[in-house]
Write a protein that holds these residues in place. Structure first.
Motif, PDB file in Angstrom:
ATOM      1  N   ASN A   1       5.896  -5.326 -10.056  1.00 46.35           N
ATOM      2  CA  ASN A   1       6.433  -4.039  -9.615  1.00 46.35           C
ATOM      3  C   ASN A   1       5.908  -3.641  -8.242  1.00 46.35           C
ATOM      4  O   ASN A   1       6.513  -2.812  -7.560  1.00 46.35           O
ATOM      5  CB  ASN A   1       6.088  -2.953 -10.641  1.00 46.35           C
ATOM      6  CG  ASN A   1       6.866  -3.129 -11.943  1.00 46.35           C
ATOM      7  OD1 ASN A   1       7.925  -3.777 -11.960  1.00 46.35           O
ATOM      8  ND2 ASN A   1       6.363  -2.561 -13.039  1.00 46.35           N
ATOM      9  N   LYS A   2       4.787  -4.213  -7.849  1.00 51.10           N
ATOM     10  CA  LYS A   2       4.227  -3.915  -6.522  1.00 51.10           C
ATOM     11  C   LYS A   2       4.685  -4.913  -5.458  1.00 51.10           C
ATOM     12  O   LYS A   2       4.184  -4.913  -4.336  1.00 51.10           O
ATOM     13  CB  LYS A   2       2.706  -3.910  -6.600  1.00 51.10           C
ATOM     14  CG  LYS A   2       2.158  -2.713  -7.385  1.00 51.10           C
ATOM     15  CD  LYS A   2       2.532  -1.406  -6.682  1.00 51.10           C
ATOM     16  CE  LYS A   2       1.993  -0.187  -7.419  1.00 51.10           C
ATOM     17  NZ  LYS A   2       2.375   1.085  -6.743  1.00 51.10           N
ATOM     18  N   GLY A   3       5.621  -5.784  -5.823  1.00 53.67           N
ATOM     19  CA  GLY A   3       6.206  -6.676  -4.821  1.00 53.67           C
ATOM     20  C   GLY A   3       5.579  -8.047  -4.727  1.00 53.67           C
ATOM     21  O   GLY A   3       5.953  -8.845  -3.855  1.00 53.67           O
ATOM     22  N   TYR A   4       4.641  -8.386  -5.596  1.00 52.81           N
ATOM     23  CA  TYR A   4       4.031  -9.716  -5.559  1.00 52.81           C
ATOM     24  C   TYR A   4       4.872 -10.715  -6.345  1.00 52.81           C
ATOM     25  O   TYR A   4       5.539 -10.364  -7.325  1.00 52.81           O
ATOM     26  CB  TYR A   4       2.616  -9.680  -6.157  1.00 52.81           C
ATOM     27  CG  TYR A   4       1.650  -8.775  -5.418  1.00 52.81           C
ATOM     28  CD1 TYR A   4       1.278  -9.060  -4.109  1.00 52.81           C
ATOM     29  CD2 TYR A   4       1.115  -7.653  -6.039  1.00 52.81           C
ATOM     30  CE1 TYR A   4       0.390  -8.238  -3.434  1.00 52.81           C
ATOM     31  CE2 TYR A   4       0.227  -6.825  -5.369  1.00 52.81           C
ATOM     32  CZ  TYR A   4      -0.127  -7.116  -4.072  1.00 52.81           C
ATOM     33  OH  TYR A   4      -1.003  -6.304  -3.403  1.00 52.81           O
ATOM     34  N   LYS A   5       4.804 -11.989  -5.959  1.00 53.22           N
ATOM     35  CA  LYS A   5       5.384 -13.076  -6.733  1.00 53.22           C
ATOM     36  C   LYS A   5       4.342 -13.502  -7.756  1.00 53.22           C
ATOM     37  O   LYS A   5       3.226 -13.876  -7.392  1.00 53.22           O
ATOM     38  CB  LYS A   5       5.756 -14.254  -5.835  1.00 53.22           C
ATOM     39  CG  LYS A   5       6.864 -13.963  -4.836  1.00 53.22           C
ATOM     40  CD  LYS A   5       7.143 -15.185  -3.974  1.00 53.22           C
ATOM     41  CE  LYS A   5       8.218 -14.895  -2.935  1.00 53.22           C
ATOM     42  NZ  LYS A   5       8.450 -16.087  -2.063  1.00 53.22           N
TER      43      LYS A   5
END
Length: 461
Positions: free
Chosen positions: A32-36
């Motif tokens: 949800n914080k944009g990490y893969k």
């Protein structure tokens, strides 16, 4: 990866936990914080995933079956492909010993379960930021090293250009110098040669004429034994008996002087070699003798007494293919340096008793092989220090006072021997024990390629 790519890069995270709920929770929070995010449930899978596609950061549970987090971390750090990946340990254990062990095996941080979203995100972002900064620092260091390498290359190019410029300058100066000297020598030799040839050519008829006149006077004396008073007075005044004995000696002395002048003229021509600018087979001893003749005035004092002894040890040598005039320049420069070393005030400053050695220059020639000859010029002067010896062939280096030396002689000699003839010019010296300049040149310069396989057979004294 450059700085812009680092800033826009989406971090790739690997989460390792044997509890599916924890794995799901962490993966959702971080995604949800944009990490893969990739998730695995045991140590073996974690090692395979990390090695196949190395992540930017690993979140690793400690308590797992078969292989715990500490063992997984040790395997990661032992593998060059994964040793640089930061590892954050995850554990419900909150004892100091557990944390110490985690850092000891290579972990960079420690998150205690149950997870708090803000703490996890803060610790993950902190490690990723550190990693980005380390990569930037590594990139800057790489650029700096590349820049330094380029600067060193530029510096080397400048040094090489300076050396080439100095060599060109020395060649230009020496060429002008030798051109002027050659013109003067040729002019002097020509101007002397004409009148001396005239004198030598007339000495034979003068000898005949004087003999005829003396014979005529003798006949007059025999036919007229009682001369008049005026004739008798003149005979006594001129001392006819002495004149009859001395006149042939006087003419013979003039002939010897004329021959000597002729030898000097020939030596001047041999030294300048103005008509022999091409490679030519010559007797190297002729060049040495011509140079010594030109320097004779510096080997003797005003009363023609020897002040510097010259010892010659010449072997029978074949004719050498060389630029004769250029090699004579080498002999001139080296012999001049030897003379100046022997004439320097400090040369014999410590020799106060009568047992002091006579200032001596030794010239030795050797046939080193079927391909090479050596000319060794040694003086018994004060010698040369190691510091000076390492620089004596540098252009413009001189130990003489300002205005008394340009530092070109030995530099030019080195260029002639090494560059033009494919030989070697070396200096051997021990302070207070004199110095030897060793010239070793090929008999046939075009065959010099074979000389590198041949060692010199002569060790200077």
């Amino acid at each position: 990866m450059n700085s812009q790519q680092l800033e826009s890069h989406v971090a790739n995270l690997l989460v390792v936990d044997d509890t599916p709920d924890n794995l799901r929770l962490l993966s959702t929070m971080l995604s949800n914080k944009g990490y893969k995010v990739r998730g695995v449930i045991n140590g073996e899978m974690a090692l395979k995933a990390a090695r196949s596609t190395p992540p930017d950061l690993i979140l690793l549970d400690i308590t797992m079956p078969q292989m715990n987090g500490y063992e997984v971390c040790q395997h990661l750090k032992a593998d060059g492909r994964t040793s640089g990946i930061p590892v954050i340990f995850l554990s419900a254990l909150d004892q100091v010993l557990d944390k110490v062990t985690a850092f000891a095996v290579g972990g960079v941080d420690y998150i205690t379960k149950p997870f708090h979203l803000e703490e996890v995100l803060a610790r993950v972002e902190n490690q990723l930021t550190l990693q980005r900064l380390q990569k930037k620092l590594h990139e800057q260091n790489a650029r700096l090293q590349e820049s330094e390498a380029k600067e060193r290359e530029k510096s080397q190019q400048l040094e090489q250009a300076l050396q080439q410029l100095q060599n060109a300058q020395t060649q230009l100066i020496q060429s002008e110098k030798m051109s002027s000297l050659g013109n003067v020598v040729a002019g002097v030799a020509h101007e002397i040669n004409n009148p001396i040839s005239f004198i030598k050519g007339n000495l034979s008829p003068v000898t005949e004429y004087t003999q005829d006149l003396l014979k005529l006077v003798q006949l007059y004396a025999e036919d007229f034994p009682n001369p008049t008073a005026a004739i008798q007075e003149q005979l006594e005044a001129m001392d006819l008996t002495f004149l009859r004995n001395d006149l042939p000696k006087l003419i013979a002395s003039m002939r010897i002087g004329a021959d000597r002048i002729g030898e000097i003229v020939q030596s001047l021509r041999n030294f300048s070699r103005l008509d022999e600018s091409d490679l030519k087979a010559v007797d190297i001893h002729e060049g040495l003798e011509s140079t010594l003749m030109i320097l004779q005035h510096r080997l003797q004092d005003e009363a023609d007494q020897t002040i510097i002894k010259v010892v010659k040890e010449y072997e029978d040598l074949p004719k050498i293919e060389c630029f004769a005039g250029r090699m004579n320049q080498v002999f001139m420069n080296i012999l001049t340096n030897a003379i100046e070393a022997l004439q320097s005030p400090k040369s014999w400053a410590n020799d106060l008793d009568n047992s002091s050695p006579i200032p001596t220059i030794s010239i030795c020639t050797k046939l080193l092989s079927d391909f090479q000859v050596g000319i060794y010029i040694t003086d018994n002067g004060p010698g040369i220090t190691e510091e000076v010896k390492s620089r004596i062939f540098e252009p413009f280096f001189t130990t003489k006072e300002v205005g008394k030396g340009k530092g070109l002689g030995l530099s030019i000699s080195y260029t002639i021997v090494v560059g033009e003839h494919g030989g070697q010019l070396r200096c051997f010296s021990v302070p207070t024990q004199g110095a030897t300049l060793a010239i070793e040149i090929p008999i046939h310069p075009l065959k010099n390629v074979f000389l590198k396989k041949i060692g010199s057979g002569y060790k200077p004294h």
